[in-house]
Design an enzyme around this catalytic site. Structure first.
Site, mmCIF file in Angstrom:
data_model
loop_
_atom_site.group_PDB
_atom_site.id
_atom_site.type_symbol
_atom_site.label_atom_id
_atom_site.label_comp_id
_atom_site.label_asym_id
_atom_site.label_seq_id
_atom_site.Cartn_x
_atom_site.Cartn_y
_atom_site.Cartn_z
ATOM 1 N N SER A 156 0.823 -1.201 0.000
ATOM 2 C CA SER A 156 0.000 0.000 0.000
ATOM 3 C C SER A 156 0.860 1.256 0.000
ATOM 4 C CB SER A 156 -0.906 0.003 1.234
ATOM 5 O OG SER A 156 -1.586 1.234 1.360
ATOM 6 N N TYR A 177 -3.743 5.066 -4.445
ATOM 7 C CA TYR A 177 -5.067 5.661 -4.534
ATOM 8 C C TYR A 177 -4.983 6.861 -5.479
ATOM 9 C CZ TYR A 177 -6.081 2.971 -0.298
ATOM 10 O OH TYR A 177 -6.256 1.964 0.607
ATOM 11 N N THR A 195 -6.378 1.475 -6.511
ATOM 12 C CA THR A 195 -7.521 1.170 -5.650
ATOM 13 C C THR A 195 -8.517 2.319 -5.695
ATOM 14 O OG1 THR A 195 -6.158 -0.158 -4.165
ATOM 15 C CG2 THR A 195 -8.255 0.634 -3.302
ATOM 16 N N LYS A 255 -8.460 -2.196 -8.759
ATOM 17 C CA LYS A 255 -9.038 -2.856 -7.589
ATOM 18 C C LYS A 255 -10.321 -2.144 -7.169
ATOM 19 C CE LYS A 255 -7.757 -4.366 -2.906
ATOM 20 N NZ LYS A 255 -8.750 -3.604 -2.110
ATOM 21 N N HIS A 261 -13.442 -3.428 -0.727
ATOM 22 C CA HIS A 261 -12.522 -2.864 0.266
ATOM 23 C C HIS A 261 -12.700 -3.533 1.625
ATOM 24 C CE1 HIS A 261 -9.612 0.567 0.261
ATOM 25 N NE2 HIS A 261 -9.602 0.276 1.542
#
Length: 439
Positions: free
Chosen positions: A107, A129, A155, A253, A277
């Site tokens: 991440s 993100y 994501t 995602k 999520h």
């Protein structure tokens, strides 16, 4: 106590005992009433196996690949921030994944730098993100590429849902003397967790080093979260731009709808992750395993489809693969292992999943994980959910017409064993009972 554990549920029990309640609560998470996180896990138990009694294969091949990276079995590490779970954080997870021959997802909100994680496991996918300016995103991608990341995960499946019926954990933005005093009642009952940090002469780092700008300082987790909330949501053109800027294997995602899956294909993605999520998005979104068949049927011949959400057993992995997933991604399962016993705990979780998957492939009479299919399952009537099949879509498998065709095909292909079909009314457990079982 024997550090080895035999199920993911036992790893979770040990994690709850070891971690301060605020840290454990952040990992449990969920949103609003917690119905989606409950369904993510519970839906797997509604599907049964249809095993053979003889003719089993003496050896089984569980290997596969996703985004050009080999997997010794179809499990990948889903990107999560593991601040305050264990001093070694994502580096320990990455080493465990490398030792078990699977891909690491890191991440951008992680507690360890991408350079250290890729060094521990060269088969690392960096996750981002849509946050900040385009220049900032390019800088983050360049850094991950230079570090050796093999692919990018974008994501998009979070809408900043607020509130939990059971209460959100109290998490400090940074650790200083005043904060440590205030949190002492929360921490002191968990001496093993505290000692693990004190032995390193350090405290949990609550920053996001992979979002550090050149020449600047790493933002706090909440600072990074605030930037994300202030960034306008991306368009499909933005998704295509991000994919082009990365220029390599690219996973989107958060896909749950057929029309979004078709648009993702149009945007040029390599893979999609059917994900909600982990139940942290819009509550009452169906379990990902319910939505997987229609998405896989729509685009599985064009891009790789993986499932993320609710996997706790090797049998869950087998069910997802049988319904069209190339592999699954796990999050909380490995976090429980990390909290319980560090790197060895993550390896323990992966061994549990591999063993359960091998048993399922053996019992269903196959020699390879790629032979699993709907005929190996008992699927109750009305189990699957097809979202977005009536919406218009550009290109892909033919827009709305293609999506409607997918529904017909998926409906015909889903529960193959008509004799085993049952009519089932899904009931929602009272929240108190659901929470007690989850914890």
């Amino acid at each position: 106590m024997n550090p080895w554990f035999e199920t993911v549920a036992e790893a979770q029990r040990r994690a709850k005992k070891r971690l301060p309640s605020s840290v454990y609560g952040a990992l449990v998470a969920g949103s609003e009433r917690g119905l989606t996180i409950e369904d993510n896990i519970g839906a797997f138990s509604e599907i049964g196996f249809a095993p053979h009694v003889a003719g089993h294969k003496p050896a089984r091949d569980l290997s596969t690949s996703v985004m050009g990276l080999p997997l010794s079995f179809p499990v990948m590490i889903s990107p999560t921030g593991v601040q305050a779970v264990h001093p070694d954080g994502e580096v320990a997870v990455s080493r465990a994944a490398a030792n078990r021959g699977i891909t690491m997802g890191l991440s951008s909100f992680a507690s360890k730098p991408v350079e250290e994680v890729v060094e521990a496991n060269p088969n690392t996918l960096f996750q981002m993100y849509w946050t900040g300016t385009r220049d900032a995103m390019i800088q983050r991608m360049d850094r991950a590429r230079k570090a050796g990341a093999k692919g990018l995960i974008a994501t998009l499946d979070w809408s900043f849902s607020n509130g939990r019926d059971w209460g959100s954990p109290s998490i400090p933005e940074k650790l200083d003397l005043k904060t440590m005093v205030n949190f002492a009642p929360n921490v002191l009952p968990h001496p093993a967790w505290l000692l693990a940090y004190l032995k390193r002469r350090e405290l949990p780092d609550l920053t996001a080093p992979n979002l550090q700008p050149p020449g600047g300082v790493a933002p706090t987790f909440f600072g990074a979260y605030y930037e994300w909330m202030q960034t306008p949501p991306p368009t499909w053109d933005d998704v295509a731009w991000l994919r082009e800027e990365w220029g390599g294997p690219f996973m989107l995602k958060g896909v749950t709808r057929v029309d979004d899956a078709l648009r993702a294909v149009d945007a040029g993605v390599t893979a999609i992750s059917v994900s909600n999520h982990g139940g942290n998005n819009l509550d009452t979104t169906p379990a990902t395993i319910r939505m997987l068949p229609s998405v896989a049927e729509a685009v599985g011949s064009q891009v790789e489809v993986v499932l993320d959400g609710g996997v706790r057993r090797g049998g869950d992995v087998a069910k997802a693969v049988a319904l069209g997933a190339r592999a699954v991604m796990i999050g909380r399962a490995y976090l429980w292992g990390l909290a319980a016993n560090g790197q060895a705990g993550v390896e323990n979780v992966l061994d549990i999943l591999r063993g359960g998957l091998d048993s399922a492939v053996l019992g269903t009479g196959h020699a390879s994980v790629h032979e699993l299919g709907p005929d190996d399952l008992v699927i109750p009537a009305g189990f699957t959910r097809t979202l977005g099949a009536g919406s218009s879509s550009t290109g892909g498998a033919g827009g709305a017409a293609g999506a409607q065709a997918v529904v017909a095909t998926a409906s015909a292909a889903a529960p193959a064993r008509t004799a085993a079909k049952t009519t089932r009314t899904r009931t929602v457990k009272p929240l108190a009972k659901a929470e007690a079982e989850k914890k």
